[in-house]
Design a protein around this motif. Sequence first.
Motif, mmCIF file in Angstrom:
data_model
loop_
_atom_site.group_PDB
_atom_site.id
_atom_site.type_symbol
_atom_site.label_atom_id
_atom_site.label_comp_id
_atom_site.label_asym_id
_atom_site.label_seq_id
_atom_site.Cartn_x
_atom_site.Cartn_y
_atom_site.Cartn_z
ATOM 1 N N LEU A 152 0.855 -1.183 0.000
ATOM 2 C CA LEU A 152 0.000 0.000 0.000
ATOM 3 C C LEU A 152 0.894 1.237 0.000
ATOM 4 O O LEU A 152 1.671 1.441 0.927
ATOM 5 C CB LEU A 152 -0.903 -0.001 1.242
ATOM 6 N N LEU A 153 0.811 2.029 -1.054
ATOM 7 C CA LEU A 153 1.722 3.165 -1.177
ATOM 8 C C LEU A 153 0.939 4.469 -1.239
ATOM 9 O O LEU A 153 0.142 4.684 -2.148
ATOM 10 C CB LEU A 153 2.583 3.020 -2.442
ATOM 11 N N ASP A 154 1.196 5.336 -0.259
ATOM 12 C CA ASP A 154 0.499 6.621 -0.202
ATOM 13 C C ASP A 154 1.393 7.705 -0.805
ATOM 14 O O ASP A 154 2.332 8.162 -0.167
ATOM 15 C CB ASP A 154 0.147 6.950 1.257
ATOM 16 N N GLU A 155 1.090 8.069 -2.014
ATOM 17 C CA GLU A 155 1.871 9.081 -2.746
ATOM 18 C C GLU A 155 3.378 8.843 -2.644
ATOM 19 O O GLU A 155 4.110 9.678 -2.114
ATOM 20 C CB GLU A 155 1.542 10.484 -2.235
ATOM 21 N N PRO A 156 3.846 7.736 -3.150
ATOM 22 C CA PRO A 156 5.265 7.391 -2.963
ATOM 23 C C PRO A 156 6.231 8.305 -3.708
ATOM 24 O O PRO A 156 7.410 8.316 -3.382
ATOM 25 C CB PRO A 156 5.344 5.967 -3.525
ATOM 26 N N GLU A 157 5.733 9.076 -4.668
ATOM 27 C CA GLU A 157 6.668 9.892 -5.446
ATOM 28 C C GLU A 157 6.632 11.370 -5.078
ATOM 29 O O GLU A 157 7.467 12.124 -5.531
ATOM 30 C CB GLU A 157 6.426 9.713 -6.949
ATOM 31 N N SER A 158 5.676 11.771 -4.193
ATOM 32 C CA SER A 158 5.598 13.209 -3.924
ATOM 33 C C SER A 158 6.800 13.647 -3.090
ATOM 34 O O SER A 158 7.226 12.966 -2.171
ATOM 35 C CB SER A 158 4.290 13.555 -3.207
ATOM 36 N N GLY A 159 7.362 14.766 -3.454
ATOM 37 C CA GLY A 159 8.526 15.305 -2.749
ATOM 38 C C GLY A 159 9.851 14.705 -3.199
ATOM 39 O O GLY A 159 10.911 15.123 -2.745
ATOM 40 N N VAL A 160 9.790 13.727 -4.090
ATOM 41 C CA VAL A 160 11.036 13.113 -4.564
ATOM 42 C C VAL A 160 11.554 13.922 -5.759
ATOM 43 O O VAL A 160 10.790 14.196 -6.688
ATOM 44 C CB VAL A 160 10.785 11.640 -4.992
ATOM 45 N N ASP A 161 12.834 14.318 -5.723
ATOM 46 C CA ASP A 161 13.336 15.152 -6.811
ATOM 47 C C ASP A 161 13.536 14.332 -8.096
ATOM 48 O O ASP A 161 13.533 13.108 -8.073
ATOM 49 C CB ASP A 161 14.621 15.874 -6.391
ATOM 50 N N LEU A 162 13.701 15.050 -9.180
ATOM 51 C CA LEU A 162 13.766 14.394 -10.498
ATOM 52 C C LEU A 162 14.887 13.372 -10.595
ATOM 53 O O LEU A 162 14.759 12.345 -11.242
ATOM 54 C CB LEU A 162 13.941 15.464 -11.592
ATOM 55 N N GLU A 163 15.987 13.672 -9.924
ATOM 56 C CA GLU A 163 17.133 12.781 -9.988
ATOM 57 C C GLU A 163 16.821 11.419 -9.353
ATOM 58 O O GLU A 163 17.328 10.402 -9.775
ATOM 59 C CB GLU A 163 18.275 13.423 -9.194
ATOM 60 N N ASN A 164 15.977 11.452 -8.334
ATOM 61 C CA ASN A 164 15.711 10.230 -7.572
ATOM 62 C C ASN A 164 14.430 9.511 -7.981
ATOM 63 O O ASN A 164 14.198 8.387 -7.548
ATOM 64 C CB ASN A 164 15.644 10.557 -6.078
ATOM 65 N N ILE A 165 13.624 10.173 -8.809
ATOM 66 C CA ILE A 165 12.319 9.610 -9.108
ATOM 67 C C ILE A 165 12.446 8.249 -9.813
ATOM 68 O O ILE A 165 11.706 7.314 -9.524
ATOM 69 C CB ILE A 165 11.442 10.607 -9.915
ATOM 70 N N GLY A 198 -0.748 -4.498 -5.267
ATOM 71 C CA GLY A 198 -0.543 -3.191 -4.654
ATOM 72 C C GLY A 198 -1.657 -2.217 -4.927
ATOM 73 O O GLY A 198 -2.438 -2.372 -5.866
ATOM 74 N N ILE A 199 -1.744 -1.208 -4.035
ATOM 75 C CA ILE A 199 -2.619 -0.067 -4.271
ATOM 76 C C ILE A 199 -1.757 1.182 -4.101
ATOM 77 O O ILE A 199 -1.077 1.337 -3.082
ATOM 78 C CB ILE A 199 -3.800 -0.010 -3.265
ATOM 79 N N ILE A 200 -1.773 2.026 -5.124
ATOM 80 C CA ILE A 200 -0.936 3.223 -5.074
ATOM 81 C C ILE A 200 -1.802 4.467 -5.186
ATOM 82 O O ILE A 200 -2.638 4.580 -6.084
ATOM 83 C CB ILE A 200 0.086 3.227 -6.263
ATOM 84 N N ILE A 201 -1.587 5.409 -4.250
ATOM 85 C CA ILE A 201 -2.241 6.712 -4.374
ATOM 86 C C ILE A 201 -1.276 7.619 -5.123
ATOM 87 O O ILE A 201 -0.094 7.692 -4.776
ATOM 88 C CB ILE A 201 -2.519 7.336 -2.985
ATOM 89 N N THR A 202 -1.752 8.277 -6.159
ATOM 90 C CA THR A 202 -0.868 9.207 -6.852
ATOM 91 C C THR A 202 -1.646 10.426 -7.329
ATOM 92 O O THR A 202 -2.800 10.335 -7.716
ATOM 93 C CB THR A 202 -0.132 8.537 -8.034
ATOM 94 N N HIS A 203 -0.978 11.579 -7.262
ATOM 95 C CA HIS A 203 -1.569 12.806 -7.807
ATOM 96 C C HIS A 203 -0.926 13.112 -9.151
ATOM 97 O O HIS A 203 -1.570 13.570 -10.073
ATOM 98 C CB HIS A 203 -1.300 13.987 -6.866
ATOM 99 N N THR A 204 0.372 12.857 -9.214
ATOM 100 C CA THR A 204 1.121 13.285 -10.393
ATOM 101 C C THR A 204 1.087 12.251 -11.512
ATOM 102 O O THR A 204 1.309 12.589 -12.671
ATOM 103 C CB THR A 204 2.594 13.519 -10.029
ATOM 104 N N GLY A 205 0.854 11.011 -11.146
ATOM 105 C CA GLY A 205 0.857 9.967 -12.159
ATOM 106 C C GLY A 205 2.262 9.546 -12.592
ATOM 107 O O GLY A 205 2.437 8.610 -13.358
ATOM 108 N N PHE A 206 3.281 10.239 -12.036
ATOM 109 C CA PHE A 206 4.681 9.930 -12.368
ATOM 110 C C PHE A 206 5.005 8.445 -12.235
ATOM 111 O O PHE A 206 5.693 7.863 -13.058
ATOM 112 C CB PHE A 206 5.629 10.678 -11.433
ATOM 113 N N ILE A 207 4.473 7.882 -11.169
ATOM 114 C CA ILE A 207 4.825 6.509 -10.819
ATOM 115 C C ILE A 207 4.409 5.532 -11.916
ATOM 116 O O ILE A 207 5.011 4.472 -12.084
ATOM 117 C CB ILE A 207 4.215 6.152 -9.430
ATOM 118 N N MET A 208 3.390 5.933 -12.674
ATOM 119 C CA MET A 208 2.888 5.039 -13.718
ATOM 120 C C MET A 208 3.879 4.857 -14.864
ATOM 121 O O MET A 208 3.734 3.955 -15.684
ATOM 122 C CB MET A 208 1.533 5.550 -14.231
#
Lengths: 250, 400
Positions: A152-165, A198-208
């Motif tokens: 279960l991932l709650d916005e796993p990519e928010s706040g992560v900079d571009l280098e680390n995404i 898994g269930i992932i919450i995302t706002h940016t969709g980056f993770i997809m």
Amino acid sequence: MLILDGVTVEVAGKEILHDINLEVKPGETHVLFGPNGTGKTTLLMTIMGFAGYTVTKGRMSYKGEDITTMPLHERAKMGMGMSFQRPPTIRGLKTRNLVALCSKMGKDPEELARRLSFEKFLDRDVNDNLSGGEIKKSELLQLMAQDPDMVLLDEPESGVDLENIALVGEVIAELLDKAIKHFNEPMIEHKKKRKKSGIIITHTGFIMRYVNADVGHVILNGRLSCANNPEEIFSCVGKFGYEECVRCMV
Amino acid sequence: MHGLKEKAEKALNKKAAVGRDIDLNIYRTGTPESNATGLAELCETDLLSAGIVPSGEGRSGSYIQEDHSVTHCNMTQKGVEISSIEEALKKYDWLKDYWWKALAVDTDKYTAFTELQPRRGYFMRVAAGQKTVYPLQACLYMEEEGVLQSVHNVVIAEEGSEMNIITGCTTASSLHSGLHLGVSEFFVKKGAKITFTMIHNWKEDVVVRPRTGVVVEEGGVFISNYVSLKPVKDLQSFPTAYLNGDNAVARFSSILVAPEGSWLDTGARVYLNGRGSRSEIISRTISNGGTIIARGHLIGNAEEIKAHLECNGLILTERGIIHAIPELEGRLRGVDMSHEAAVGKIAQEEIEYLMSRGLSEEEATATIVRGFLNVEIEGLPPELKQEIDRAIEESEKDIF
């Protein structure tokens, strides 16, 4: 794997989620979209079993067992794991020690941390003075040690900079057994055997970009709408907003 | 030492500034015996749990006093002295210049009483520029039921020297009640450093009144760590440090657990008199039904001083008292003083966070408490940190 059957959830006496029906099959990754304050985190916290998230109607089952009233740590022992948005700081407990505590298989914290370029934070107190992106890495590190079947991932990519995404994305793909790599069998055969869900919450969709999600949902005002192609939902939300998306998809 | 006796006699009924008044007459003072018993006769586990290694291995010197008699004293390193105070007073005439200089003889009835008793206690000194390779250890062991043990210790770190001391005060397993009066005077000369770690294992009916004074000269460092995890009837101590030299440093850390029936009133007071001197007083306290009064008083008397006070307490049982009394007293412009105090229970959020990683509620609570007691003490030698960790580990079953 995970079935929610008409689940209604109250927090502090207020009904937040209404009549949620959801099934996550083995090997599937679902994505949750929805505006802020609409109940996405509440849904994950309820599935994980946090106190204060009371199921007033309906039932939940996991791996064929009714977990509606099962204590939090027993769900974790059954293979559920969650990464949090804003986890608490635990003074005096080194991240290294917590990772070791999480690890069922006695994995080496140093080795796991290397994968996330997180070695220098191992001797810091858990979540002490970490930036948003560092917190995400710390959460993933603990999940890598836990190696859950239901992630279960709650916005796993928010706040992560571009280098680390990309790094974070790849680790998540691995946790979900979705990494595209060379297998000893045809990809399609491997996919059939895939057990991690898994269930992932995302706002940016980056993770997809890193994780091929199977099903997308929108939560609006505590109601779960539609179960559709996640890319399609994401594009629709981007173009017309959540309200319109829910209207057209239902 | 002219006039000390008179002063002491006058102060024999003087109540202490804080703490409950103790009737000294109900305890037995006894007389010092010759070094009859050997180390072997003291219970090894009693000593070990207080961080004392009976064999003396890994220590630069040892001093062990049983009730009123010195049972063991040796030193293994050149430039490092450890002896009974009685011997040291005979040997060094200049020692009188240190006697009651870090602390007044008429502070209260306990200091006064100690002065009027036969000389007992230890003397430690490290020569200028020397460093102890291993910690020095001192153990004050109480054995006879109802005993009043009084000591007067003097510790001197000469210029540029460094010493680590570990003291374990403990009692025989069979002893239940007694009174311990411990006067300690520390002198940290220019550029010297003393690290003083106390691990105390008292008993349900033991009363303890330590009286400590510390004088630190220019660039000197005094680090005190106090650990008391076992039951004790009534302990009251309020060591005072005088940072007289410029850039002198004093750090007091205490880790205290008060089970039901225990009363611990402790803390430290530091006068920052030297320009640029620094001090830190930190306490981590847990009440399991007992009472803890965590004091701290910082007095900023010079420019560019920096001082911080931290009292954190957890009450783990339904009832229990933790009373934090932090005091900051700035006496001129340019002082930098702060404090934080927090008393409460373990945050549910933290417990649940760990439970989501598969720990049971009990395991999660234990992990958080262990972390809470894990104070990072700047400049603490690793072997002393190990002793503290070991004491906490051993007491865990009593804490939870």
